[in-house]
Design a protein around this motif. Structure first.
Motif, mmCIF file in Angstrom:
data_model
loop_
_atom_site.group_PDB
_atom_site.id
_atom_site.type_symbol
_atom_site.label_atom_id
_atom_site.label_comp_id
_atom_site.label_asym_id
_atom_site.label_seq_id
_atom_site.Cartn_x
_atom_site.Cartn_y
_atom_site.Cartn_z
ATOM 1 N N ALA B 276 0.809 -1.222 0.000
ATOM 2 C CA ALA B 276 0.000 0.000 0.000
ATOM 3 C C ALA B 276 0.840 1.267 0.000
ATOM 4 C CB ALA B 276 -0.942 0.000 1.203
ATOM 5 N N VAL B 277 2.044 1.197 0.565
ATOM 6 C CA VAL B 277 2.879 2.414 0.537
ATOM 7 C C VAL B 277 3.711 2.451 -0.740
ATOM 8 C CG1 VAL B 277 2.998 2.604 3.056
ATOM 9 C CG2 VAL B 277 4.853 1.424 1.839
ATOM 10 N N GLY B 278 3.518 1.459 -1.612
ATOM 11 C CA GLY B 278 4.178 1.479 -2.918
ATOM 12 C C GLY B 278 5.609 0.956 -2.890
ATOM 13 N N ALA B 279 5.974 0.218 -1.814
ATOM 14 C CA ALA B 279 7.358 -0.261 -1.708
ATOM 15 C C ALA B 279 7.676 -1.291 -2.799
ATOM 16 C CB ALA B 279 7.585 -0.882 -0.336
ATOM 17 N N LYS B 280 8.851 -1.115 -3.393
ATOM 18 C CA LYS B 280 9.320 -2.076 -4.394
ATOM 19 C C LYS B 280 10.391 -2.987 -3.774
ATOM 20 C CE LYS B 280 6.998 -0.706 -8.056
ATOM 21 N NZ LYS B 280 5.701 -1.003 -7.413
ATOM 22 N N TYR B 281 11.009 -2.514 -2.703
ATOM 23 C CA TYR B 281 12.055 -3.263 -2.002
ATOM 24 C C TYR B 281 11.692 -3.330 -0.526
ATOM 25 C CZ TYR B 281 14.683 -2.046 -6.216
ATOM 26 O OH TYR B 281 15.083 -1.893 -7.517
ATOM 27 N N VAL B 282 11.656 -4.520 0.004
ATOM 28 C CA VAL B 282 11.318 -4.648 1.418
ATOM 29 C C VAL B 282 12.338 -5.535 2.132
ATOM 30 C CG1 VAL B 282 9.609 -5.463 3.094
ATOM 31 C CG2 VAL B 282 8.854 -4.281 1.024
ATOM 32 N N GLY B 311 6.289 -12.216 -1.676
ATOM 33 C CA GLY B 311 6.843 -11.009 -2.293
ATOM 34 C C GLY B 311 6.940 -11.173 -3.807
ATOM 35 N N SER B 312 7.479 -12.305 -4.252
ATOM 36 C CA SER B 312 7.669 -12.504 -5.699
ATOM 37 C C SER B 312 6.322 -12.527 -6.418
ATOM 38 C CB SER B 312 8.465 -13.792 -5.961
ATOM 39 O OG SER B 312 7.632 -14.923 -5.765
ATOM 40 N N LEU B 313 5.305 -13.090 -5.766
ATOM 41 C CA LEU B 313 3.975 -13.123 -6.386
ATOM 42 C C LEU B 313 3.331 -11.740 -6.431
ATOM 43 C CD1 LEU B 313 2.564 -16.402 -4.752
ATOM 44 C CD2 LEU B 313 3.327 -16.098 -7.106
ATOM 45 N N LEU B 314 3.747 -10.840 -5.537
ATOM 46 C CA LEU B 314 3.198 -9.480 -5.506
ATOM 47 C C LEU B 314 4.051 -8.498 -6.297
ATOM 48 C CD1 LEU B 314 2.309 -9.200 -1.700
ATOM 49 C CD2 LEU B 314 0.657 -9.153 -3.585
ATOM 50 N N GLY B 315 5.181 -8.961 -6.833
ATOM 51 C CA GLY B 315 6.067 -8.058 -7.565
ATOM 52 C C GLY B 315 6.868 -7.138 -6.652
ATOM 53 N N ILE B 316 7.102 -7.589 -5.408
ATOM 54 C CA ILE B 316 7.919 -6.817 -4.467
ATOM 55 C C ILE B 316 9.192 -7.611 -4.199
ATOM 56 C CG2 ILE B 316 8.061 -5.959 -2.084
ATOM 57 C CD1 ILE B 316 5.044 -5.570 -2.108
ATOM 58 N N LYS B 317 10.364 -6.938 -4.313
ATOM 59 C CA LYS B 317 11.611 -7.627 -3.981
ATOM 60 C C LYS B 317 11.750 -7.684 -2.470
ATOM 61 C CE LYS B 317 14.361 -7.161 -8.098
ATOM 62 N NZ LYS B 317 13.800 -6.049 -8.947
ATOM 63 N N VAL B 318 11.790 -8.892 -1.929
ATOM 64 C CA VAL B 318 11.866 -9.056 -0.472
ATOM 65 C C VAL B 318 13.207 -9.665 -0.099
ATOM 66 C CG1 VAL B 318 10.930 -10.311 1.508
ATOM 67 C CG2 VAL B 318 9.381 -9.325 -0.182
ATOM 68 N N LYS B 319 13.872 -9.050 0.847
ATOM 69 C CA LYS B 319 15.121 -9.589 1.378
ATOM 70 C C LYS B 319 14.894 -9.857 2.856
ATOM 71 C CE LYS B 319 19.685 -10.020 0.683
ATOM 72 N NZ LYS B 319 20.282 -10.600 -0.543
ATOM 73 N N VAL B 320 15.177 -11.085 3.275
ATOM 74 C CA VAL B 320 14.932 -11.419 4.680
ATOM 75 C C VAL B 320 16.251 -11.690 5.384
ATOM 76 C CG1 VAL B 320 13.831 -13.059 6.266
ATOM 77 C CG2 VAL B 320 12.683 -12.414 4.132
ATOM 78 N N ILE B 321 16.445 -11.074 6.529
ATOM 79 C CA ILE B 321 17.598 -11.421 7.358
ATOM 80 C C ILE B 321 17.099 -12.052 8.660
ATOM 81 C CG2 ILE B 321 19.235 -9.711 6.463
ATOM 82 C CD1 ILE B 321 18.484 -7.954 8.878
ATOM 83 N N ILE B 322 17.816 -13.070 9.093
ATOM 84 C CA ILE B 322 17.453 -13.754 10.329
ATOM 85 C C ILE B 322 18.468 -13.360 11.391
ATOM 86 C CG2 ILE B 322 17.224 -16.026 11.424
ATOM 87 C CD1 ILE B 322 16.223 -17.037 8.685
ATOM 88 N N THR B 323 17.972 -12.816 12.489
ATOM 89 C CA THR B 323 18.885 -12.242 13.487
ATOM 90 C C THR B 323 18.672 -12.862 14.864
ATOM 91 O OG1 THR B 323 17.352 -10.438 13.922
ATOM 92 C CG2 THR B 323 19.026 -10.027 12.249
ATOM 93 N N ASN B 324 19.549 -12.500 15.763
ATOM 94 C CA ASN B 324 19.558 -13.030 17.113
ATOM 95 C C ASN B 324 18.546 -12.279 17.993
ATOM 96 O OD1 ASN B 324 20.169 -13.593 19.780
ATOM 97 N ND2 ASN B 324 22.383 -13.655 19.431
ATOM 98 N N GLY B 325 17.562 -13.004 18.510
ATOM 99 C CA GLY B 325 16.530 -12.347 19.331
ATOM 100 C C GLY B 325 16.624 -12.756 20.783
ATOM 101 N N SER B 326 17.842 -13.130 21.225
ATOM 102 C CA SER B 326 17.954 -13.686 22.579
ATOM 103 C C SER B 326 18.076 -12.639 23.676
ATOM 104 C CB SER B 326 19.145 -14.639 22.650
ATOM 105 O OG SER B 326 20.336 -13.914 22.521
ATOM 106 N N GLN B 327 18.324 -11.399 23.319
ATOM 107 C CA GLN B 327 18.390 -10.356 24.348
ATOM 108 C C GLN B 327 17.977 -9.021 23.738
ATOM 109 O OE1 GLN B 327 22.219 -9.316 25.956
ATOM 110 N NE2 GLN B 327 23.284 -9.412 23.997
#
Lengths: 462, 462
Positions: B276-282, B311-327
């Motif tokens: 909705a905000v028109g993002a092409k890269y998320v 993301g690919s089905l919506l035409g948005i480039k999505v990059k996911v990073i997995i980070t440490n949520g232990s603290q």
């Protein structure tokens, strides 16, 4: 935060609800649906469910309180109210477990039902419980636990130890079909006690309670019912007035919008009511047909097995008959016409609907044999003798008098429309659901609604 | 039946609700939760959900109308109101289908969402939809359909065709972790537009919107946001004020009481806002750890695949990073202390929390590479240059000014309590959920809540 109370002068059904405006809720970090602890100084404290209003009806320093909350907290204008977030009851965790597919222990189910009757679960939380039972199913253990818990948290009827207490129940959906009002007096004549509670109309235009209400008062509490049954041997009343299954009534309200009937809840709902009135013998009629609740013979057989199994686990003798639900039973549809049909049968009038008479006699016969009042194979004969002798009518009128007779003139509403066949032929099928269209007309005056069926299946229309 | 209106002077949030007493409801054959058609002669007509009151607050010949209903129908005292039962919207049938395990077509999902935004579904019905999605899961097709439908029925932001529009999102649960307020100004300095909408606190004591609110106004509508982003390149605002996903906001309200996160809805909720905000890269940050939303690396990996696929089905480039949520990330917890942490990083102060700085630079680096602003392997370097040069701080202050700066003195609340270690040692683990206990203290004054972490994992406590 100290807030000023604003009275919202309406009762919302024993629920405690409070209202904050958006800004105040945000400052307090509260969300709609949160449980909040409300303290009115030394005068009172309770837990309520929070609603949030977008408008300024409730001002920044105010808290809106519906009547129940206002009264319970003994609020006076100008009192200072203190609000904080409250813990969710543990039962919400159990509901989540059930949504995740876990089987719930009897203790957890009882915790949920306890919170249901005490109004400690919000409508949303209760809805999640219903949908969990619907999508994940309920085991026999869970069904038994639910049944016992519903009974535990409601009123019970207690009769003498040696009384033979019997009950009957029909899985709904067939218009007409007022067998209860014939079966109950017949078996009562044989010395069986029948504390019968019935529902109002759900899918058809009249329930037994609605039809009985044409002739007598059907709003009787547990104490009154016990007196009536001890005096005349039976009653036919509205279950909602007795509060024998308050938890079930609350759950039915949430099941209603999507007409969800999770099987375990259906079983528990019926069996809890039988258990609570002290019934030792229960006859259950499962009509099946394309347009009623139970669609196929197979479904009916499955349900029969379930009822018998749950009954045996509860120590109740359950007898299930599977009947034809393909067309209305009797000729009248709507409370007044159905009452006329019933009275015709009880009075042995020649134009009494033969199908209603036959079904009621068959059922009464089963009940007489099953309770040991008649020998095997002799029940229907005994029932027929009681009916034709006029004793059943006399007993029915005793019940009517004991509940408060109305002695009405049985005149249906003035508006009618004849549906005639465009050509000669034989009726092949009934779209019984169409009888629900008469629901609209009930908005005018319920008891006067009518549909009279001149021609039934296999009869000639011309 | 003609009824007299009784005003119940409170708004219930654009919902149309009417109240009858039990007796009137029975006479009209209506149940709580029924949809009723209400007509005020020639002045207006609408469909409302029925509540039933057990008391005489609403008399036999009356109908209680909440403010919205009263106003919409242009009611005056003494008007005659006509009530009849109304059809359920078709979407209730689709919800039932979903509860029965059927995959819903895009049209059916859109019908549900349309009724959600128009308040044509009751709370109970909407709850059934959420639990159906939760217990039966949602297919990719359904998730895409839900995402597009949420977008269709909300506001959208539109920027120039050649603008590079990027966004970021973090799957919550880690206290502190205010990377948004550092990443957004860095990437905006590189010429990327970032119309960033954030949530308020859900599980941790402060959301990005709460922290930003310490410094600037975060309640901006779609028009205002577009102006701000076109002027200074970015915004950091509260999503709930923009109405870009009204349907989602309504669904979250019903998901809240049991904290249900049906995966398809989680994906749709996030992706709809980006779309909705028109993002092409998320860029999506998935922290995992025992005490945050995503518990395991495996769950994080699964979610990563889902986001990239949707993301690919919506035409948005999505990059996911997995980070440490232990603290917690950063040292301050609570809006004011988190704002102080963010400002220390942006101002390159030596005592700035190193983990917050490092995580934000890493993320900004990924975003710079991913949008093509930096060469592969050079993103973090570029981000570090922008931050250390002071440009990011300058950009951040431009955003603050554009949104309406508050220039507060950043002073946390006066009450504090030091939690000291009973013996010397090294911190091994953080019970981050305990930071939620500070939620209670927010009841006093939200922005002043604080927890300052002097010692973090692997650091020595003494």
């Amino acid at each position: 935060m100290k807030l000023l109370p604003k009275k919202i002068p309406i009762k919302v059904g024993n629920k405690f609800i409070a209202v904050l405006n958006e800004k105040t809720a945000h400052a307090l970090d509260l969300f709609a649906g949160d449980r909040i602890s409300i303290v009115n100084d030394a005068k009172g404290k309770l837990t309520a469910i929070l609603d949030i209003t977008e408008s300024k009806d409730v001002k920044d320093n105010q808290i809106g309180l519906y009547s129940e909350t206002w009264n319970k907290l003994k609020v006076k204008h100008g009192d200072k109210i203190f609000v904080s977030i409250a813990e969710k009851p543990k039962s919400t965790l159990y509901i989540r477990e059930k949504l995740n597919g876990k089987e719930l222990s009897a203790e957890k189910i009882d915790a949920i039902i306890n919170d249901v009757v005490n109004e400690d679960l919000s409508e949303i939380e209760l809805t999640y419980f219903i949908s969990a039972a619907y999508t994940k199913g309920m085991s026999d253990k869970e069904t038994i636990a639910l049944t016992k818990s519903i009974v535990k948290h409601g009123n019970r009827l207690v009769f003498k130890k040696n009384d033979i207490i019997a009950d009957k129940h029909c899985i709904g959906g067939v218009p007409g079909n007022r067998t209860t009002m014939i079966v109950v007096p017949i078996v009562a004549c044989a010395g069986i006690k029948v504390p019968k509670t019935s529902s109002r109309a759900i899918t058809s235009p009249a329930g037994t309670a609605d039809t009985m209400e044409v002739l007598a008062n059907v709003q009787n509490d547990a104490k009154k019912l016990t007196q009536i049954v001890n005096k005349v041997g039976a009653c036919i009343t509205w279950g909602g007035g007795v509060d024998i299954a308050a938890a079930d009534d609350k759950m039915i309200r949430v099941r209603h919008p999507l007409s969800l009937d999770p099987k375990g809840m259906l079983l528990a709902s019926i069996m809890a009511k039988k258990y609570a009135v002290g019934a030792k013998y229960v006859l259950i009629d499962i009509p099946f047909g394309k347009e009623v609740k139970v669609k196929t013979q197979k479904q009916a057989n499955d349900l029969k097995r379930d009822f018998e199994h749950i009954g045996s686990l509860l120590g109740i003798k359950v007898k299930v008959i599977i009947t034809n639900g393909s067309q209305p039973i009797g000729r009248g549809i709507g409370p007044t016409l159905e009452a006329i049909d019933v009275l015709k049968v009880l009075k042995n009038e020649p134009e009494a609907p033969y199908d209603l008479r036959a079904k009621a006699l068959m059922m009464a016969g089963v009940e007489l044999e099953f309770t040991g009042k008649a020998k095997k194979g002799q029940g229907e004969k005994m029932a027929t003798e009681i009916l034709t002798s006029g004793k059943a009518y006399k007993k029915f009128m005793e019940i009517v008098e004991a509940q408060g007779a109305k002695h009405p003139k049985l005149i249906p509403g003035p508006l009618f429309f004849h549906v005639t066949s465009p050509r000669e032929g034989v009726i092949k099928a009934f779209q019984t659901k169409r009888s629900r269209t008469s629901r609209a007309s009930r908005a005018l005056q319920k008891t006067k609604t009518r549909a009279f069926i001149f021609t039934k299946k296999s009869e000639t229309a011309f």
